[in-house]
Design a protein around this motif. Structure first.
Motif, PDB file in Angstrom:
ATOM      1  N   ARG A 263     -54.757  14.401 -11.529  1.00 46.15           N
ATOM      2  CA  ARG A 263     -56.093  14.299 -10.942  1.00 46.15           C
ATOM      3  C   ARG A 263     -56.123  13.461  -9.665  1.00 46.15           C
ATOM      4  O   ARG A 263     -57.190  13.313  -9.058  1.00 46.15           O
ATOM      5  N   LEU A 264     -54.991  12.904  -9.269  1.00 46.42           N
ATOM      6  CA  LEU A 264     -54.971  12.065  -8.076  1.00 46.42           C
ATOM      7  C   LEU A 264     -55.119  12.903  -6.816  1.00 46.42           C
ATOM      8  O   LEU A 264     -54.607  14.022  -6.740  1.00 46.42           O
ATOM      9  N   PRO A 265     -55.778  12.362  -5.812  1.00 49.79           N
ATOM     10  CA  PRO A 265     -55.917  13.084  -4.548  1.00 49.79           C
ATOM     11  C   PRO A 265     -54.581  13.148  -3.814  1.00 49.79           C
ATOM     12  O   PRO A 265     -53.663  12.375  -4.100  1.00 49.79           O
ATOM     13  N   THR A 268     -53.330   8.969  -0.853  1.00 43.45           N
ATOM     14  CA  THR A 268     -53.570   7.765  -1.642  1.00 43.45           C
ATOM     15  C   THR A 268     -53.735   6.553  -0.739  1.00 43.45           C
ATOM     16  O   THR A 268     -53.140   6.483   0.339  1.00 43.45           O
ATOM     17  N   GLN A 395     -59.747   3.308 -11.921  1.00 49.24           N
ATOM     18  CA  GLN A 395     -61.179   3.207 -11.662  1.00 49.24           C
ATOM     19  C   GLN A 395     -61.467   2.468 -10.360  1.00 49.24           C
ATOM     20  O   GLN A 395     -62.382   2.840  -9.612  1.00 49.24           O
ATOM     21  N   TYR A 398     -59.941   4.817  -7.354  1.00 47.31           N
ATOM     22  CA  TYR A 398     -60.526   6.144  -7.224  1.00 47.31           C
ATOM     23  C   TYR A 398     -61.825   6.239  -8.029  1.00 47.31           C
ATOM     24  O   TYR A 398     -61.930   7.029  -8.977  1.00 47.31           O
ATOM     25  N   GLU A 400     -64.541   7.615  -7.386  1.00 46.52           N
ATOM     26  CA  GLU A 400     -65.164   8.935  -7.307  1.00 46.52           C
ATOM     27  C   GLU A 400     -64.527   9.919  -8.287  1.00 46.52           C
ATOM     28  O   GLU A 400     -65.124  10.951  -8.631  1.00 46.52           O
ATOM     29  N   ILE A 401     -63.314   9.611  -8.792  1.00 46.42           N
ATOM     30  CA  ILE A 401     -62.628  10.492  -9.741  1.00 46.42           C
ATOM     31  C   ILE A 401     -62.740   9.957 -11.160  1.00 46.42           C
ATOM     32  O   ILE A 401     -63.078  10.695 -12.095  1.00 46.42           O
ATOM     33  N   PHE A 402     -62.460   8.679 -11.337  1.00 42.29           N
ATOM     34  CA  PHE A 402     -62.384   8.123 -12.684  1.00 42.29           C
ATOM     35  C   PHE A 402     -63.624   7.335 -13.089  1.00 42.29           C
ATOM     36  O   PHE A 402     -63.876   7.167 -14.288  1.00 42.29           O
TER      37      PHE A 402
END
Length: 421
Positions: A263-265, A268, A395, A398, A400-402
């Motif tokens: 799930r990482l962009p 980084t 968290q 990221y 916006e993701i986690f």
């Protein structure tokens, strides 16, 4: 436990059987291996009330971090039938190898054990050995508060002897009378100021040492093999004959990490890991994202090290503090502020984040303006604490993701620790 393979440092006095081992094995000699890679320099910490710089440093987060060491079948867990216990059961002897000590032979699984740092303490708890944990170097540096989220898992730090009391002497090891010291003997020499004779005395008269300083890789006296978090965890699992529990934890670690990485962009951020010289902070001790286990979560998340890229020296390698002017020149994408003990969100917000937001210089930092200043966790992490710190780091880096998502199942981790897997 019997005399281990002799390393390159010869003892000056004969080993003697410890009370606990003598009763268990009918008089078998106990020893803990002899030090390899020793130097004569002494490095005793100052100032913070414990052996370290004002705070403290970590391990490869690739899949190889959690794969089985090919030495396992040859060196770890070798066993033969042992002596008969008082209750009539037959104890199985086994040998375990780890640098710098070498090979230690056990007549039975240690009942009581003493680590110095929270990484090994956390490993033992993960292996279901909390009841035998007798002491810790510094209570505040052992993140037991994380266990409160795991049903059926707990450690009462008030019941643990704190080894650091303005220094750590030999007397406390005699008083504890543990079956095993899960401590790198070279750490004891170079960070606590013991002599070789001191180490040999406790090894001979109390119990063996077995450990390797893994949280950082900046100490010049550590000129022998390093281990990743899961390599050291596997070795400790062999000591306690808990390979199945280790394998269950390793498998779940791989599962969690694979999900997070997927799930990482593609791009980084670079991060600066800092420890405040005071609170509220006006300067910081810099910590590089190195190969020690203290940095595992950062490597797991693929971040770049803003401090290393700008030639900043690690505090544990003798580096000094950096101020906000220096930090503004580096201007990292994110700032992770490491602090010891249980740090609440309100405490961090009031004493760190708000201070930076209202500071004349710090408020100009990109990380401050974009809301990427967050709690960076503890120095010492074993497999349990690492999962919590991986979650916190994801968290913070990221949001916006986690967001505030839980990236791992507390119940599943608790089940492994309590043996219900």
């Amino acid at each position: 436990m019997r005399e281990p393979t002799t390393r390159d440092w010869e003892t000056k006095s004969p080993g003697t059987a410890t009370r606990r081992a003598y009763l268990r094995s009918g008089g078998a000699l106990i020893a803990g291996g002899l030090l390899a890679g020793c130097t004569d320099a002494s490095d005793v910490a100052k100032g913070s009330g414990a052996p370290a710089t004002a705070s403290e440093t970590a391990e490869d987060a690739t899949h190889s971090d959690a794969t089985t060491d090919p030495r396992a079948d040859a060196e770890l867990g070798d066993s033969t039938d042992g002596a008969t216990e008082a209750d009539g059961t037959v104890a199985s002897s086994h040998s375990v190898s780890m640098e710098p000590v070498g090979t230690v032979e056990f007549d039975a699984v240690p009942e009581t054990w003493v680590p110095y740092t929270g990484d090994y303490a956390d490993m033992g708890v993960a292996l279901g050995q909390a009841d035998g944990l007798a002491a810790i170097g510094v209570r505040a540096r052992f993140g037991v508060h994380h266990y409160e989220e795991l049903p059926g898992v707990s450690v009462d730090t008030d019941a643990l002897t704190q080894l650091w009391q303005d220094g750590t002497g030999k007397e406390v090891f005699y008083e504890l009378g543990a079956d095993l010291h899960v401590v790198d003997p070279n750490f004891v020499r170079h960070r606590l100021g013991w002599s070789r004779d001191d180490v040999e005395e406790i090894r001979s008269n109390v119990a063996p040492f077995l450990g390797n300083t893994i949280f950082t890789r900046v100490y010049d006296w550590h000129d022998y093999e390093y281990y990743s978090l899961y390599e050291a965890f596997e070795i400790l699992a062999e000591v306690f004959r808990e390979r199945e529990r280790y394998q269950a934890f390793r498998a779940y670690h791989d599962e969690v990490l694979a999900d997070v990485r997927a799930r990482l962009p593609s791009s980084t951020p670079d991060v600066a890991v800092l420890y405040p010289a005071d609170v509220p902070p006006e300067s910081f001790y810099p910590y590089l994202v190195g190969e020690g286990t203290q940095s595992k979560q950062w490597r797991d998340l693929g971040v770049d090290d803003a401090l290393a890229a700008n030639g900043v020296a690690d505090a544990q390698a003798g580096g000094g503090t950096i101020d906000y002017e220096t930090l503004l020149e580096i201007d990292p994408d994110a700032i992770a502020v490491r602090m010891q003990g249980e740090i609440s969100e309100s405490h961090f917000r009031e004493n760190v984040r708000s201070h930076l937001e209202n500071h004349e210089v710090a408020s100009a930092l990109t990380a401050v303006q974009e809301g990427r200043v967050f709690y960076g966790g503890l120095t010492y992490q074993g497999p349990i604490i690492h999962l919590f710190q991986l979650e916190s780091a994801a968290q913070g880096l990221y949001p916006e993701i986690f967001g505030s998502e839980r990236i791992f199942d507390r119940q599943r981790v608790a089940a492994i620790v309590t043996g219900e897997f």
